[in-house]
Design a protein around this motif. Structure first.
Motif, mmCIF file in Angstrom:
data_model
loop_
_atom_site.group_PDB
_atom_site.id
_atom_site.type_symbol
_atom_site.label_atom_id
_atom_site.label_comp_id
_atom_site.label_asym_id
_atom_site.label_seq_id
_atom_site.Cartn_x
_atom_site.Cartn_y
_atom_site.Cartn_z
ATOM 1 N N PRO A 34 -41.818 -5.424 -8.540
ATOM 2 C CA PRO A 34 -40.627 -4.581 -8.429
ATOM 3 C C PRO A 34 -39.711 -4.629 -9.652
ATOM 4 N N ASN A 35 -39.550 -5.826 -10.264
ATOM 5 C CA ASN A 35 -38.628 -5.928 -11.393
ATOM 6 C C ASN A 35 -39.162 -5.265 -12.661
ATOM 7 N N GLU A 73 -48.277 8.864 -4.548
ATOM 8 C CA GLU A 73 -49.354 9.836 -4.372
ATOM 9 C C GLU A 73 -48.995 11.072 -5.182
ATOM 10 N N GLY A 74 -49.753 11.305 -6.247
ATOM 11 C CA GLY A 74 -49.489 12.469 -7.089
ATOM 12 C C GLY A 74 -48.127 12.429 -7.753
ATOM 13 N N CYS A 75 -47.691 11.243 -8.162
ATOM 14 C CA CYS A 75 -46.408 11.018 -8.826
ATOM 15 C C CYS A 75 -45.209 11.326 -7.925
ATOM 16 N N LYS A 76 -45.397 11.235 -6.624
ATOM 17 C CA LYS A 76 -44.325 11.361 -5.635
ATOM 18 C C LYS A 76 -44.375 10.140 -4.736
ATOM 19 N N CYS A 77 -43.194 9.665 -4.339
ATOM 20 C CA CYS A 77 -43.129 8.539 -3.419
ATOM 21 C C CYS A 77 -43.340 9.060 -1.999
ATOM 22 N N HIS A 78 -44.270 8.441 -1.292
ATOM 23 C CA HIS A 78 -44.558 8.839 0.082
ATOM 24 C C HIS A 78 -44.195 7.745 1.075
ATOM 25 N N ALA A 79 -43.372 6.799 0.663
ATOM 26 C CA ALA A 79 -42.870 5.790 1.596
ATOM 27 C C ALA A 79 -41.868 6.457 2.532
ATOM 28 N N ASN A 80 -41.821 5.997 3.752
ATOM 29 C CA ASN A 80 -40.826 6.527 4.693
ATOM 30 C C ASN A 80 -39.421 6.148 4.258
ATOM 31 N N GLU A 81 -39.304 4.945 3.662
ATOM 32 C CA GLU A 81 -37.993 4.424 3.289
ATOM 33 C C GLU A 81 -38.143 3.528 2.066
ATOM 34 N N ILE A 82 -37.235 3.661 1.089
ATOM 35 C CA ILE A 82 -37.229 2.769 -0.069
ATOM 36 C C ILE A 82 -35.816 2.261 -0.320
ATOM 37 N N GLY A 83 -35.762 1.184 -1.068
ATOM 38 C CA GLY A 83 -34.484 0.631 -1.487
ATOM 39 C C GLY A 83 -34.430 0.549 -2.994
ATOM 40 N N ILE A 84 -33.292 0.871 -3.547
ATOM 41 C CA ILE A 84 -33.049 0.702 -4.978
ATOM 42 C C ILE A 84 -32.062 -0.449 -5.114
ATOM 43 N N ALA A 85 -32.442 -1.454 -5.907
ATOM 44 C CA ALA A 85 -31.626 -2.652 -6.079
ATOM 45 C C ALA A 85 -31.079 -2.713 -7.500
ATOM 46 N N GLY A 86 -30.000 -3.472 -7.645
ATOM 47 C CA GLY A 86 -29.365 -3.649 -8.945
ATOM 48 C C GLY A 86 -27.866 -3.625 -8.796
ATOM 49 N N THR A 95 -31.940 -1.896 -12.825
ATOM 50 C CA THR A 95 -32.208 -1.459 -11.460
ATOM 51 C C THR A 95 -33.688 -1.660 -11.175
ATOM 52 N N GLU A 96 -34.074 -1.569 -9.905
ATOM 53 C CA GLU A 96 -35.489 -1.640 -9.570
ATOM 54 C C GLU A 96 -35.739 -0.986 -8.217
ATOM 55 N N CYS A 97 -36.966 -0.559 -8.039
ATOM 56 C CA CYS A 97 -37.391 -0.071 -6.734
ATOM 57 C C CYS A 97 -37.788 -1.298 -5.930
ATOM 58 N N ALA A 98 -36.930 -1.699 -5.012
ATOM 59 C CA ALA A 98 -37.170 -2.911 -4.227
ATOM 60 C C ALA A 98 -38.316 -2.732 -3.239
ATOM 61 N N SER A 99 -38.760 -1.509 -3.048
ATOM 62 C CA SER A 99 -39.842 -1.235 -2.097
ATOM 63 C C SER A 99 -41.203 -1.109 -2.775
ATOM 64 N N PHE A 100 -41.244 -1.312 -4.080
ATOM 65 C CA PHE A 100 -42.511 -1.228 -4.826
ATOM 66 C C PHE A 100 -43.538 -2.152 -4.194
ATOM 67 N N ASP A 101 -44.734 -1.635 -3.972
ATOM 68 C CA ASP A 101 -45.823 -2.403 -3.364
ATOM 69 C C ASP A 101 -47.086 -2.171 -4.188
ATOM 70 N N CYS A 102 -47.418 -3.155 -5.008
ATOM 71 C CA CYS A 102 -48.547 -3.016 -5.931
ATOM 72 C C CYS A 102 -49.875 -3.052 -5.170
ATOM 73 N N HIS A 103 -50.727 -2.071 -5.460
ATOM 74 C CA HIS A 103 -52.061 -2.072 -4.870
ATOM 75 C C HIS A 103 -53.085 -2.607 -5.865
#
Length: 104
Positions: A34-35, A73-86, A95-103
């Motif tokens: 995420p960072n 997916e296709g350069c769009k976020c498809h998470a139901n909910e995300i958080g931005i931290a900072g 800042t960072e996308c606190a919901s980032f989930d590396c596959h």
């Protein structure tokens, strides 16, 4: 659309943890944590500046450049909910996308 919770109080678009910009871009093309991501749409609020654009919304369009994220997916976020931290960010790199989930 994705529900957004933003804790970046210093962003001019943040209005009670919602974004008034309408859409945001998450950077971090090769991120594996995420960072290593950021909200490229961040603009520092200075002085008595208030939100510059639109009305705050819980749902927002999120362009995502973090290609390793499970939700991208296709350069769009498809998470139901995300958080931005900072919380005390002064630049988008703090800042960072606190919901980032590396596959990876």
């Amino acid at each position: 659309m994705t529900q957004l919770r933003c804790s970046v109080k210093n962003c001019m678009y943040n209005d009670e943890r919602m974004c008034s910009k309408g859409d945001i871009t998450i950077g971090g093309r090769d991120a594996s944590r995420p960072n290593e991501t950021c909200c490229e749409s961040f603009r520092e609020r200075t002085g008595s500046m208030t939100n510059a654009v639109g009305s705050p919304s819980k749902e927002i369009s999120v362009r995502c450049q973090a290609t390793n994220c499970h939700f991208n997916e296709g350069c769009k976020c498809h998470a139901n909910e995300i958080g931005i931290a900072g919380n005390n960010a002064c630049s988008c790199g703090e800042t960072e996308c606190a919901s980032f989930d590396c596959h990876c």
